[in-house]
Design an enzyme around this catalytic site. Structure first.
Site, PDB file in Angstrom:
ATOM      1  N   GLY A 126       0.814  -1.208   0.000  1.00 55.57           N
ATOM      2  CA  GLY A 126       0.000   0.000   0.000  1.00 55.57           C
ATOM      3  C   GLY A 126       0.846   1.255   0.000  1.00 55.57           C
ATOM      4  O   GLY A 126       2.045   1.203  -0.268  1.00 55.57           O
ATOM      5  N   ASN A 127       0.225   2.368   0.296  1.00 57.92           N
ATOM      6  CA  ASN A 127       0.968   3.621   0.389  1.00 57.92           C
ATOM      7  C   ASN A 127       0.362   4.493   1.480  1.00 57.92           C
ATOM      8  O   ASN A 127      -0.664   4.141   2.064  1.00 57.92           O
ATOM      9  CB  ASN A 127       0.991   4.345  -0.961  1.00 57.92           C
ATOM     10  CG  ASN A 127      -0.404   4.709  -1.421  1.00 57.92           C
ATOM     11  OD1 ASN A 127      -1.064   5.549  -0.825  1.00 57.92           O
ATOM     12  ND2 ASN A 127      -0.873   4.040  -2.470  1.00 57.92           N
ATOM     13  N   ARG A 128       0.997   5.644   1.753  1.00 64.87           N
ATOM     14  CA  ARG A 128       0.623   6.439   2.930  1.00 64.87           C
ATOM     15  C   ARG A 128      -0.505   7.436   2.688  1.00 64.87           C
ATOM     16  O   ARG A 128      -0.818   8.228   3.564  1.00 64.87           O
ATOM     17  CB  ARG A 128       1.857   7.194   3.422  1.00 64.87           C
ATOM     18  CG  ARG A 128       2.768   6.374   4.300  1.00 64.87           C
ATOM     19  CD  ARG A 128       4.059   7.133   4.552  1.00 64.87           C
ATOM     20  NE  ARG A 128       3.834   8.524   4.926  1.00 64.87           N
ATOM     21  CZ  ARG A 128       4.697   9.513   4.689  1.00 64.87           C
ATOM     22  NH1 ARG A 128       5.829   9.275   4.098  1.00 64.87           N
ATOM     23  NH2 ARG A 128       4.413  10.745   5.062  1.00 64.87           N
ATOM     24  N   SER A 129      -1.106   7.435   1.530  1.00 65.74           N
ATOM     25  CA  SER A 129      -2.125   8.449   1.259  1.00 65.74           C
ATOM     26  C   SER A 129      -3.340   8.265   2.176  1.00 65.74           C
ATOM     27  O   SER A 129      -3.898   7.178   2.285  1.00 65.74           O
ATOM     28  CB  SER A 129      -2.571   8.345  -0.195  1.00 65.74           C
ATOM     29  OG  SER A 129      -3.578   9.284  -0.434  1.00 65.74           O
ATOM     30  N   ALA A 156      -3.832   7.894  -4.760  1.00 62.67           N
ATOM     31  CA  ALA A 156      -2.531   7.314  -5.063  1.00 62.67           C
ATOM     32  C   ALA A 156      -2.796   5.873  -5.487  1.00 62.67           C
ATOM     33  O   ALA A 156      -3.019   4.989  -4.654  1.00 62.67           O
ATOM     34  CB  ALA A 156      -1.641   7.365  -3.832  1.00 62.67           C
TER      35      ALA A 156
END
Ligand code: CTP
Length: 387
Positions: free
Chosen positions: A194-197, A260
């Site tokens: 995943g990502n931090r958005s 994102a």
């Protein structure tokens, strides 16, 4: 999302206040109903609580809730007199004393009561303190008399509420599609890449478009912030789900792809949890389909397509310019993620709006301000398009 105190006092028009509460809730607002005992004889407080989707337990000090607007509909002659003289013997009168901010009053009473000098004087008093009045309308009253005294219609009161809350109709009748958050691509049954958005920027954009009267669809990828009211929320946890839903809503007038979206996803995902062993776990990542680019290729005339680029420094800005062409979009909102104080998962942001004819810098501000600047520009592009 604005919070609105709706005071309901004891007149037959209380039944019309149900529609007002419904419109406010549908419009994405948090409504706190304050029902006087007199009003409760006409329409039970439970009805208003249900329409406002609140439980009585939420509201021990409901009348002292800090709100963006207080609207009293219907306002009886009796409560008007209380407001004029600062009495505080029911929830609505107490709320009126405690509330700081705009006040909208929708009087409803018998035409002779409305015309009385005492009522007129009370009205002048509350008006001189800044309260706005909507109605009353002329017509037949419940008791069968004709004259000025009927409460204004709920849609008219709602229109005035929106105005006092700083909302507009500049995007009325327009469909705006916004993506927000960060996709999570499964590695196995429980793990993901995943990502931090957090989705804050996309949610602020959805909220801004709704405030301007647009029909908003929000493609939500694992949001870390609450979803705004008054918008259609479609869960799109992965890049593939985002692609499918974006295409399903691809006829929107404005598309704001703030999410994102993963560029790669693990190939050959297992349905089960991978057990631990002593071996290295080599994962092959395969490219996902670029949603924005697909929309850019398929778009029909008139649609305003806006992409976002999270990148580093001046080189990133140059890449954002290149994305404009490659993805066939009207505008790329560039976000410098090399800075800790803005962007990903932060309250504030600072962006550059990159277009073919040049860049526009939007200085550091809370995300709702940045959202307003982006939606302003989207509106301008839409107007140029449909001129
Ligand atoms: N985007 C998308 N679908 C993807 C990847 C990205 O729609 N599979 C969208 C994002 O929502 C964003 C824009 O494309 O609006 C830019 O994303 P970004 O990751 O910065 O661009 P990339 O094309 O991935 O370019 P690069 O990673 O090389 O910077």
């Amino acid at each position: 999302m604005a919070r609105v105190l709706v005071g309901i006092t004891g007149g037959i028009a209380a039944y019309k206040a149900c529609e007002l509460v419904r419109l406010l809730v549908k419009g994405g607002h948090e409504v706190v109903p304050l029902v006087t005992p007199g009003a409760d004889r006409f329409v039970r407080a439970d009805t208003f609580l249900a329409l406002a989707r609140r439980s009585p337990a939420d509201d021990l000090y409901a009348h002292l809730t800090q709100a963006d607007l207080l609207v009293v509909a219907p306002l009886t002659a009796n409560t008007l007199a209380k407001l004029a003289h600062g009495l505080a013997d029911n929830l609505v009168a107490e709320a009126a004393l405690a509330h700081r901010g705009p006040v909208l009053l929708a009087p409803a009473m018998n035409p002779r009561m409305w015309a009385h000098a005492a009522t007129k004087a009370n009205l002048e008093t509350v008006r001189s303190r800044g309260a706005e009045i909507v109605g009353p309308d002329e017509g037949e009253t419940a008791e069968g008399e004709w004259g000025l005294g009927r409460m204004a219609e709920p849609d008219e009161i709602y229109r005035r509420c929106r105005k006092l809350l700083g909302e507009s109709d500049s995007l009325a009748g327009r469909h705006v599609l916004v993506s927000a958050g960060g996709t999570r691509e499964p590695l196995d049954a429980v793990r993901f890449v995943g990502n931090r958005s957090s989705g804050r920027m996309g949610v602020a954009l959805a909220e801004e478009a709704r405030k301007r009267g647009a029909d908003v669809t929000l493609l939500a990828a694992n949001l870390g912030v609450p979803v705004p009211g008054g918008v259609e929320v479609v869960e799109t946890p992965t890049a593939q789900a985002m692609l499918e839903q974006a295409l399903a809503h691809g006829d929107a007038d404005v598309v704001l792809m703030a999410a994102a979206v993963a560029d790669y996803r693990p190939a050959g995902v297992s349905d089960e949890k991978r057990p631990k062993d002593e071996e290295a776990w080599n994962v092959t990542l395969e490219p996902t389909i670029d949603v924005l680019r697909t929309l850019g290729e398929r778009r029909t005339n008139g649609q305003v397509l806006i992409g976002f680029a999270a990148d580093h420094g001046e080189r990133g800005l140059a890449r954002a310019r290149e994305k404009l062409e490659r993805k066939r979009v009207d505008l790329v909102v560039y976000n410098d993620v090399s800075r800790e104080d803005i962007g990903f998962d932060a309250e504030e942001n600072e962006v550059v709006l990159v277009e073919t004819d040049g860049d526009r810098r939007v200085g550091k501000a809370p995300k709702h301000r940045i959202a307003a600047a982006i939606v302003d520009r989207a509106e301008e592009l839409l107007r140029e398009r449909t001129r």
